[in-house]
Motif scaffolding. Structure first.
Motif, mmCIF file in Angstrom:
data_model
loop_
_atom_site.group_PDB
_atom_site.id
_atom_site.type_symbol
_atom_site.label_atom_id
_atom_site.label_comp_id
_atom_site.label_asym_id
_atom_site.label_seq_id
_atom_site.Cartn_x
_atom_site.Cartn_y
_atom_site.Cartn_z
ATOM 1 N N PHE A 236 0.809 -1.215 0.000
ATOM 2 C CA PHE A 236 0.000 0.000 0.000
ATOM 3 C C PHE A 236 0.844 1.268 0.000
ATOM 4 O O PHE A 236 0.446 2.284 -0.565
ATOM 5 C CB PHE A 236 -0.949 0.013 1.208
ATOM 6 C CG PHE A 236 -2.190 -0.803 0.989
ATOM 7 C CD1 PHE A 236 -3.140 -0.426 0.058
ATOM 8 C CD2 PHE A 236 -2.408 -1.967 1.717
ATOM 9 C CE1 PHE A 236 -4.288 -1.185 -0.157
ATOM 10 C CE2 PHE A 236 -3.544 -2.732 1.513
ATOM 11 C CZ PHE A 236 -4.498 -2.337 0.577
ATOM 12 N N ASP A 237 2.024 1.227 0.610
ATOM 13 C CA ASP A 237 2.849 2.434 0.698
ATOM 14 C C ASP A 237 3.932 2.492 -0.371
ATOM 15 O O ASP A 237 4.943 3.159 -0.207
ATOM 16 C CB ASP A 237 3.473 2.564 2.082
ATOM 17 C CG ASP A 237 4.197 1.297 2.519
ATOM 18 O OD1 ASP A 237 4.106 0.279 1.815
ATOM 19 O OD2 ASP A 237 4.850 1.338 3.573
ATOM 20 N N TYR A 238 3.722 1.793 -1.479
ATOM 21 C CA TYR A 238 4.628 1.885 -2.610
ATOM 22 C C TYR A 238 4.531 3.290 -3.229
ATOM 23 O O TYR A 238 3.439 3.842 -3.308
ATOM 24 C CB TYR A 238 4.256 0.819 -3.646
ATOM 25 C CG TYR A 238 5.154 0.782 -4.864
ATOM 26 C CD1 TYR A 238 6.316 0.034 -4.857
ATOM 27 C CD2 TYR A 238 4.819 1.506 -6.009
ATOM 28 C CE1 TYR A 238 7.146 -0.002 -5.977
ATOM 29 C CE2 TYR A 238 5.643 1.472 -7.121
ATOM 30 C CZ TYR A 238 6.796 0.719 -7.098
ATOM 31 O OH TYR A 238 7.620 0.697 -8.204
ATOM 32 N N PRO A 239 5.620 3.934 -3.654
ATOM 33 C CA PRO A 239 6.995 3.443 -3.740
ATOM 34 C C PRO A 239 7.859 3.744 -2.509
ATOM 35 O O PRO A 239 9.048 3.469 -2.534
ATOM 36 C CB PRO A 239 7.540 4.195 -4.950
ATOM 37 C CG PRO A 239 6.856 5.518 -4.883
ATOM 38 C CD PRO A 239 5.471 5.239 -4.332
ATOM 39 N N ASP A 240 7.268 4.354 -1.449
ATOM 40 C CA ASP A 240 8.070 4.587 -0.246
ATOM 41 C C ASP A 240 8.612 3.273 0.298
ATOM 42 O O ASP A 240 9.729 3.211 0.816
ATOM 43 C CB ASP A 240 7.232 5.296 0.823
ATOM 44 C CG ASP A 240 6.854 6.714 0.408
ATOM 45 O OD1 ASP A 240 7.616 7.311 -0.380
ATOM 46 O OD2 ASP A 240 5.815 7.211 0.849
ATOM 47 N N ASN A 241 7.798 2.236 0.193
ATOM 48 C CA ASN A 241 8.221 0.892 0.570
ATOM 49 C C ASN A 241 8.288 0.068 -0.713
ATOM 50 O O ASN A 241 7.267 -0.369 -1.232
ATOM 51 C CB ASN A 241 7.209 0.294 1.559
ATOM 52 C CG ASN A 241 7.691 -1.010 2.153
ATOM 53 O OD1 ASN A 241 8.850 -1.390 1.999
ATOM 54 N ND2 ASN A 241 6.799 -1.708 2.828
ATOM 55 N N ASP A 242 9.481 -0.092 -1.238
ATOM 56 C CA ASP A 242 9.671 -0.705 -2.567
ATOM 57 C C ASP A 242 10.238 -2.111 -2.424
ATOM 58 O O ASP A 242 11.354 -2.282 -1.942
ATOM 59 C CB ASP A 242 10.629 0.170 -3.382
ATOM 60 C CG ASP A 242 10.709 -0.261 -4.841
ATOM 61 O OD1 ASP A 242 10.219 -1.359 -5.167
ATOM 62 O OD2 ASP A 242 11.271 0.495 -5.654
ATOM 63 N N PRO A 243 9.491 -3.150 -2.839
ATOM 64 C CA PRO A 243 9.986 -4.527 -2.723
ATOM 65 C C PRO A 243 11.235 -4.803 -3.558
ATOM 66 O O PRO A 243 12.013 -5.695 -3.218
ATOM 67 C CB PRO A 243 8.816 -5.371 -3.226
ATOM 68 C CG PRO A 243 7.615 -4.488 -3.078
ATOM 69 C CD PRO A 243 8.097 -3.099 -3.316
#
Length: 399
Positions: A236-243
């Motif tokens: 949900f917090d992409y791109p701040d949290n990018d796999p």
């Protein structure tokens, strides 16, 4: 006349001093800076236009190959040059070297074996299967533009062929627990710890990243671990949290996501199924998740939902495809302390006894591996059987 005037106008008793003329440059500092920048730009353009460098400054590796006598001898139809790598086919087997070529734009990997006759002759082909892939059924591989990816062939599925051995008759009669340790492949030390310190019944899940995920995955399979491939999906917090690179995104078309899925599928071989890596937003969107599940099912894989998203569409979508499926009940090391891990393992036992089966996921933290290894030794005395994930999936499907 000038000196007389100065003497008359000067204060009484003081001698006048003649003003010294200051030397001035014919240009300002800003003008000099502009000229220097202009010269630098001209030099840069000259290098770019007139230097023949097809690699654009990227680092390259050069390998010197000494041709054998056979390669030096003229052959019929002379005039056509043979590939330079052909000369490596005569090298002694002990001198074999593997060079991995990575495309910086697509992430595509190609292993070229220098010194092996069969592999060297295939060096120019896309992702020729490496001879070192022990236990990989070549029939279950299909060439894609990124490399070899799993496929169903001759009635065989990767899920069945690569499932770890287990006493399924015994598992059908008693409570079972499946443990999946994920995040492997990045960090050789922690991956090796998980492979060597945990028993074969623990399933290991590999991310598609890392310097040499293929080698580590092969080592896991050599220790009789069943393996999964984790596919990065949009949180949900992409791109701040990018796999990571090639993440499956809700903003892409189904064709684009399938293309990215193929990139991930080509990274390692011999896995029985896939699992989401993050992906709370992606797994909750039926329209983007359905093509991915359909493609994975078509290729004979199982699917593990890590349980991080209560809104995941995976259970319904996998059921529609008759795809082997499991959903994690607990993240064992959500709080990575000995006390909390032990507490969660007790909950996992309780659920297994109530429902007949439970699935736990964990990361390869040293504390997690330590507590899991100690706990697993006590399961038999508690009347619970530790099984690979595929065995739990099949038991769930038969219940």
């Amino acid at each position: 006349m000038t000196e007389m005037t100065d003497d008359l106008s000067a204060p009484l008793g003081q001698k006048t001093q003649r003003r010294k003329r200051r030397f001035r440059l014919p240009f300002t500092a800003m003008q000099a800076l502009a000229v220097l920048l202009g010269l630098f730009l001209v030099a840069f353009l000259a290098i770019a236009l007139f230097t023949d460098n097809p690699f654009g400054g990227e680092p390259i590796a050069r390998i010197a190959l000494r041709p054998s006598a056979e390669d030096k001898a003229p052959a019929s139809g002379a005039g056509k040059s043979e590939p330079a790598v052909k000369s490596a086919s005569q090298a002694p087997s002990g001198d074999n070297k593997t060079v991995t070529i990575i495309d910086g734009s697509s992430g595509k990997r190609q292993d070229v074996v220098i010194g092996s006759g069969d592999s060297a002759d295939k060096a120019g082909t896309d992702a020729a299967p490496a001879a070192s892939m022990v236990g990989i059924d070549q029939r279950l591989l299909e060439k894609s533009k990124y490399g070899m990816i799993p496929v169903v062939a001759d009635g065989l599925k990767p899920f069945t062929v690569y499932a770890a051995d287990a006493d399924r008759a015994k598992a059908a009669k008693m409570p079972v627990i499946a443990i999946v340790v994920g995040g492997l492949g990045v960090g050789a030390a922690k991956t090796t710890d998980a492979i060597m310190k945990l028993p074969p019944a623990v399933t290991l899940a590999f991310t598609p990243y890392g310097a040499d995920p293929t080698k580590l995955a092969e080592r896991a399979r050599a220790q009789r671990h069943e393996i999964l491939l984790q596919v990065p999906m949009e949180p949900f917090d992409y791109p701040d949290n990018d796999p990571g690179p090639q993440t499956l995104l809700t903003s892409l078309t189904p064709e684009q996501n399938i293309d990215r899925l193929h990139w991930h599928l080509s990274r390692i071989q011999g896995y029985a199924g896939i699992a989401n890596f993050m992906g709370a937003r992606f797994t909750a969107a039926d329209t983007v998740m359905q093509p991915v599940i359909r493609e994975a099912a078509k290729r004979g894989l199982g699917y593990l939902d890590d349980g991080s998203s209560p809104r995941s569409a995976a259970p319904a979508l996998t059921a529609a495809q008759s795809m082997p499926f499991a959903k994690a009940d607990f993240t064992i090391d959500a709080v990575p302390t000995s006390a909390e891990i032990d507490r969660t393992l007790v909950k996992l036992e309780t659920l297994a006894k109530e429902r007949g089966m439970a699935v736990g996921v964990a990361s390869a933290l040293p504390i997690s591996i330590e507590r899991l290894a100690a706990w697993i030794k006590t399961l038999d005395s508690r009347g619970i059987m530790l099984v690979p994930l595929t065995t739990a999936m099949l038991k769930s499907k038969s219940d």
